[in-house]
Each structure stands twice: as C-alpha cells, then as structure tokens.
Design an enzyme around this catalytic site. Structure first.
Site, PDB file in Angstrom:
ATOM      1  N   SER A   1      -7.245  47.773  -5.017  1.00  0.00           N
ATOM      2  CA  SER A   1      -5.993  47.094  -4.402  1.00  0.00           C
ATOM      3  C   SER A   1      -5.346  48.049  -3.375  1.00  0.00           C
ATOM      4  O   SER A   1      -5.348  49.292  -3.633  1.00  0.00           O
ATOM      5  CB  SER A   1      -4.979  46.502  -5.415  1.00  0.00           C
ATOM      6  OG  SER A   1      -3.844  46.263  -4.885  1.00  0.00           O
TER       7      SER A   1
ATOM      8  N   TYR B   1      -0.096  48.904 -12.717  1.00  0.00           N
ATOM      9  CA  TYR B   1      -1.199  48.290 -12.037  1.00  0.00           C
ATOM     10  C   TYR B   1      -1.978  49.235 -10.817  1.00  0.00           C
ATOM     11  O   TYR B   1      -3.106  49.504 -10.750  1.00  0.00           O
ATOM     12  CB  TYR B   1      -0.834  46.888 -11.225  1.00  0.00           C
ATOM     13  CG  TYR B   1      -1.863  46.153 -10.355  1.00  0.00           C
ATOM     14  CD1 TYR B   1      -2.799  45.571 -10.963  1.00  0.00           C
ATOM     15  CD2 TYR B   1      -1.636  46.161  -9.071  1.00  0.00           C
ATOM     16  CE1 TYR B   1      -3.849  44.891 -10.291  1.00  0.00           C
ATOM     17  CE2 TYR B   1      -2.450  45.370  -8.340  1.00  0.00           C
ATOM     18  CZ  TYR B   1      -3.457  44.847  -8.888  1.00  0.00           C
ATOM     19  OH  TYR B   1      -4.359  43.917  -8.247  1.00  0.00           O
TER      20      TYR B   1
HETATM   21  N1  LIG Z   1      -4.297  38.179  -5.757  1.00  0.00           N
HETATM   22  C1  LIG Z   1      -3.815  39.452  -4.982  1.00  0.00           C
HETATM   23  O1  LIG Z   1      -2.860  39.376  -4.297  1.00  0.00           O
HETATM   24  C2  LIG Z   1      -4.557  40.718  -5.102  1.00  0.00           C
HETATM   25  C3  LIG Z   1      -4.372  41.583  -4.208  1.00  0.00           C
HETATM   26  C4  LIG Z   1      -5.046  42.897  -4.618  1.00  0.00           C
HETATM   27  C5  LIG Z   1      -6.257  43.118  -5.390  1.00  0.00           C
HETATM   28  N2  LIG Z   1      -6.399  41.862  -6.138  1.00  0.00           N
HETATM   29  C6  LIG Z   1      -7.334  41.960  -7.312  1.00  0.00           C
HETATM   30  O2  LIG Z   1      -8.434  40.914  -6.853  1.00  0.00           O
HETATM   31  C7  LIG Z   1      -9.183  40.715  -8.064  1.00  0.00           C
HETATM   32  C8  LIG Z   1      -9.253  39.025  -8.313  1.00  0.00           C
HETATM   33  O3  LIG Z   1      -8.099  38.755  -8.463  1.00  0.00           O
HETATM   34  P1  LIG Z   1      -7.713  37.162  -8.001  1.00  0.00           P
HETATM   35  O4  LIG Z   1      -6.423  37.503  -6.992  1.00  0.00           O
HETATM   36  O5  LIG Z   1      -8.643  36.627  -7.450  1.00  0.00           O
HETATM   37  O6  LIG Z   1      -6.663  36.709  -9.153  1.00  0.00           O
HETATM   38  P2  LIG Z   1      -7.090  35.519 -10.546  1.00  0.00           P
HETATM   39  O7  LIG Z   1      -7.716  34.266  -9.611  1.00  0.00           O
HETATM   40  O8  LIG Z   1      -6.148  35.567 -11.115  1.00  0.00           O
HETATM   41  O9  LIG Z   1      -8.469  36.171 -11.186  1.00  0.00           O
HETATM   42  C9  LIG Z   1      -8.340  37.269 -11.921  1.00  0.00           C
HETATM   43  C10 LIG Z   1      -9.539  37.127 -12.871  1.00  0.00           C
HETATM   44  O10 LIG Z   1      -9.689  38.345 -13.965  1.00  0.00           O
HETATM   45  C11 LIG Z   1     -10.231  37.942 -14.932  1.00  0.00           C
HETATM   46  N3  LIG Z   1      -9.853  38.482 -16.362  1.00  0.00           N
HETATM   47  C12 LIG Z   1      -8.708  39.025 -16.649  1.00  0.00           C
HETATM   48  N4  LIG Z   1      -8.759  39.756 -17.670  1.00  0.00           N
HETATM   49  C13 LIG Z   1      -9.968  39.693 -17.931  1.00  0.00           C
HETATM   50  C14 LIG Z   1     -10.782  40.255 -19.104  1.00  0.00           C
HETATM   51  N5  LIG Z   1     -10.105  41.086 -20.153  1.00  0.00           N
HETATM   52  N6  LIG Z   1     -11.894  39.893 -19.258  1.00  0.00           N
HETATM   53  C15 LIG Z   1     -12.581  39.059 -18.297  1.00  0.00           C
HETATM   54  N7  LIG Z   1     -12.009  38.600 -17.005  1.00  0.00           N
HETATM   55  C16 LIG Z   1     -10.708  38.949 -17.151  1.00  0.00           C
HETATM   56  C17 LIG Z   1      -9.436  36.227 -15.072  1.00  0.00           C
HETATM   57  O11 LIG Z   1     -10.302  35.532 -16.109  1.00  0.00           O
HETATM   58  P3  LIG Z   1      -9.217  34.552 -16.880  1.00  0.00           P
HETATM   59  O12 LIG Z   1      -9.219  33.221 -15.932  1.00  0.00           O
HETATM   60  O13 LIG Z   1     -10.158  34.069 -17.988  1.00  0.00           O
HETATM   61  O14 LIG Z   1      -7.927  35.079 -17.316  1.00  0.00           O
HETATM   62  C18 LIG Z   1      -9.657  35.751 -13.720  1.00  0.00           C
HETATM   63  O15 LIG Z   1     -10.817  35.191 -13.589  1.00  0.00           O
HETATM   64  C19 LIG Z   1      -8.382  41.378  -9.341  1.00  0.00           C
HETATM   65  O16 LIG Z   1      -9.243  42.476  -9.241  1.00  0.00           O
HETATM   66  C20 LIG Z   1      -7.020  41.740  -8.300  1.00  0.00           C
HETATM   67  O17 LIG Z   1      -6.528  42.947  -9.173  1.00  0.00           O
HETATM   68  C21 LIG Z   1      -5.828  40.902  -6.186  1.00  0.00           C
END
Ligand SMILES: NC(=O)c1ccc[n+]([C@@H]2O[C@H](COP(=O)([O-])OP(=O)(O)OC[C@H]3O[C@@H](n4cnc5c(N)ncnc54)[C@H](OP(=O)(O)O)[C@@H]3O)[C@@H](O)[C@H]2O)c1
Length: 245
Positions: free
Chosen positions: A138, A151
């Site tokens: 990120s 984070y």
């Molecule tokens: N959205 C943003 O603005 C943003 C910005 C920068 C980076 N990111 C990064 O992008 C990546 C994807 O995030 P997203 O935005 O697509 O969010 P998201 O849709 O909320 O996805 C997060 C995922 O992580 C899984 N997860 C969390 N804890 C876990 C665990 N202990 N074991 C297995 N799975 C787990 C969740 O599973 P469950 O559904 O089972 O909880 C969910 O599928 C992440 O690494 C996040 O940090 C996001």
C-alpha cells in the site's frame, strides 16, 4: 496456459484480478478463509473462461496451515506462473494505540502472514526458475502517518521484504512485483467518503495484471500516487509533526 495462485481471493481487488486471468483461460487456485464465497467466486470464474478453478480454505494467521495449502496449490496447478497475495485488513488505529494485543494481531494479518507466505513460496519459484510473485502492499507503507501507522508499518515491512526478495529472486528469473494502491473503493473502505482520488477494483486489477505481465518491480495504482507519495515522503519532519495526515 497461465497458472495463477491467489491468496486472499475473496478480496474485491483479488476477485477483479482473478476475472482478468479467467478471461485469458487461466488455471486458477483460490485461497481464502470464507469457503462459501470461494465456491461462488470459483463458479463465476469458470463461467468467465477459466480453464480450471480449485480452492482451499486458509486463515492467513494460521501459519502452520500455510505449507499444506501451498503444497495443494503447487500440485493442482502443476507449477505457478503468477502468485498474488492480496489479503489484508484496515485496522482501527485508535484501537491499536490502546491495545498491544490488537496492534500485534493486525501487524500479523497485514505484515507477518504475508512475509511467511512469501518465504514459503520463494524456494519453489526459485527452483522453477520463472514466474511472478505479486504482493499487494500500500502507499500507506511509504510513510507512517498518525491516522494509520500500524497498517502503514505492516505494509512497509511487506514492501521492504519484497524489495530484498526481488533482488534475490531476480537471479533465478523470478519477478517480485510490489503493488502499491492508493484509495480503492472496496469493502475495506466502505465507511470512507469517496472522492476524486478513489479508484475502482477493476482498474486496479488491470494494473496488477499489466505489472505482472511486465515483471515490474514497484507499481503505484493508479500511477498518480507515485508523485503524491514522493511529496509526502519528502515533507521535512519538523513540518510533518505539525500537520495531520
Ligand atoms: N481498498 C484500499 O483502499 C486499499 C488500498 C491500498 C491497499 N489495499 C490492499 O489491497 C488488498 C486487498 O484489499 P481490498 O481493498 O480488496 O479489501 P477487501 O475486499 O476488504 O479484502 C480484504 C480481504 O482480506 C481477507 N482477509 C482478512 N484477514 C484475513 C485472514 N486472517 N485470513 C484470510 N483472509 C483474510 C478478507 O477475507 P474475509 O472476507 O474472509 O474477511 C478479504 O477477502 C489488501 O492487502 C489491502 O491492504 C487496499
């Protein structure tokens, strides 16, 4: 045929990325902790053109289970061309400030678990002599800010680890791609007010696939986060301490 492993496969960004690979007819192995959603996503990816989709359940904080799940993925795919690590949480920063336990648990989910998975995946990729390890870090890892430094610290650990791993695995012909998204409209950020800087998961997914195809080193998604973070990184500490970010 492209063989793709996706860890954190129920994430919105991961699902959008999986759809891009499905459209190319890839063989896909999905890993996440919600089996019901995994089954639905796998079915959808088959309809979208994936040659084959398998899945396994894993809570990434259950480190002893990593080896078994990764072994299954290697076996089912018969090798890995692209491994994407996508899981994550957006911790409540104030809860992390008042509880050491919460802070360390969030660091484990966002930092340590990814480092463990990369460590376990690296020897197989090295032995294969090809392939891509793509990791969603990120922009938050570029500089600790008071609003989300737990984070940010975990993502910084992931980015730094990936940098060293990239240097090591480059000699074996393996690319390590660090993905640094900015604000993305996903379930993780559902409570945020959206504005001009926000991207959709589909756009970020296309950027991830492009970066993996090219074997890029570090990509900011969308691109404009590179200049934004350059500015933020270079704000002198004496000013940085006085502002809120
Ligand atoms: N959205 C943003 O603005 C943003 C910005 C920068 C980076 N990111 C990064 O992008 C990546 C994807 O995030 P997203 O935005 O697509 O969010 P998201 O849709 O909320 O996805 C997060 C995922 O992580 C899984 N997860 C969390 N804890 C876990 C665990 N202990 N074991 C297995 N799975 C787990 C969740 O599973 P469950 O559904 O089972 O909880 C969910 O599928 C992440 O690494 C996040 O940090 C996001």
């Amino acid at each position: 045929m492209l063989r793709v492993l996706i860890i954190g496969a129920t994430s919105a960004i991961a699902e959008a990325t999986a759809r891009c690979y499905a459209a190319r007819g890839a063989r896909i192995f999905l890993v996440a902790r919600d089996t019901t959603r995994l089954i639905d996503i796998a079915e959808d990816l088959r309809i979208r053109g994936a040659t084959n989709v398998d899945h396994a359940m894993l809570d990434v904080n259950n480190q002893p289970a990593h080896a078994g799940v990764l072994e299954q993925a290697w076996q089912k795919l018969g090798g890995i061309d692209v491994a994407l690590i996508a899981h994550g949480t957006l911790p409540d920063q104030s809860a992390c400030e008042s509880s050491v336990e919460t802070a360390l648990a969030e660091f484990a989910t966002n930092g340590t678990s990814t480092i463990a998975l990369l460590t376990a995946l690296a020897p197989g990729m090295e032995a294969q002599g090809r392939g891509v390890l793509a990791i969603i870090s990120s922009v938050a890892g570029d500089r600790g800010r008071q609003s989300n430094y737990l984070y940010g610290a975990a993502k910084a650990a992931v980015s730094t680890f990936a940098s060293g791993l990239r240097q090591r695995l480059a000699k074996a012909g393996v690319s390590v791609v660090t993905i640094k998204p900015g604000f993305v409209d996903t379930p993780m950020t559902r409570n945020f007010r959206k504005g001009a800087l926000w991207a959709k998961p589909d756009a970020v997914a296309r950027g991830i696939v492009r970066a993996a195809d090219r074997g890029s080193s570090v990509v900011y998604l969308p691109w404009f986060w590179l200049p934004i973070m350059l500015v933020i990184k270079h704000i002198p500490e004496f000013i940085f301490k006085r502002i809120k970010l």
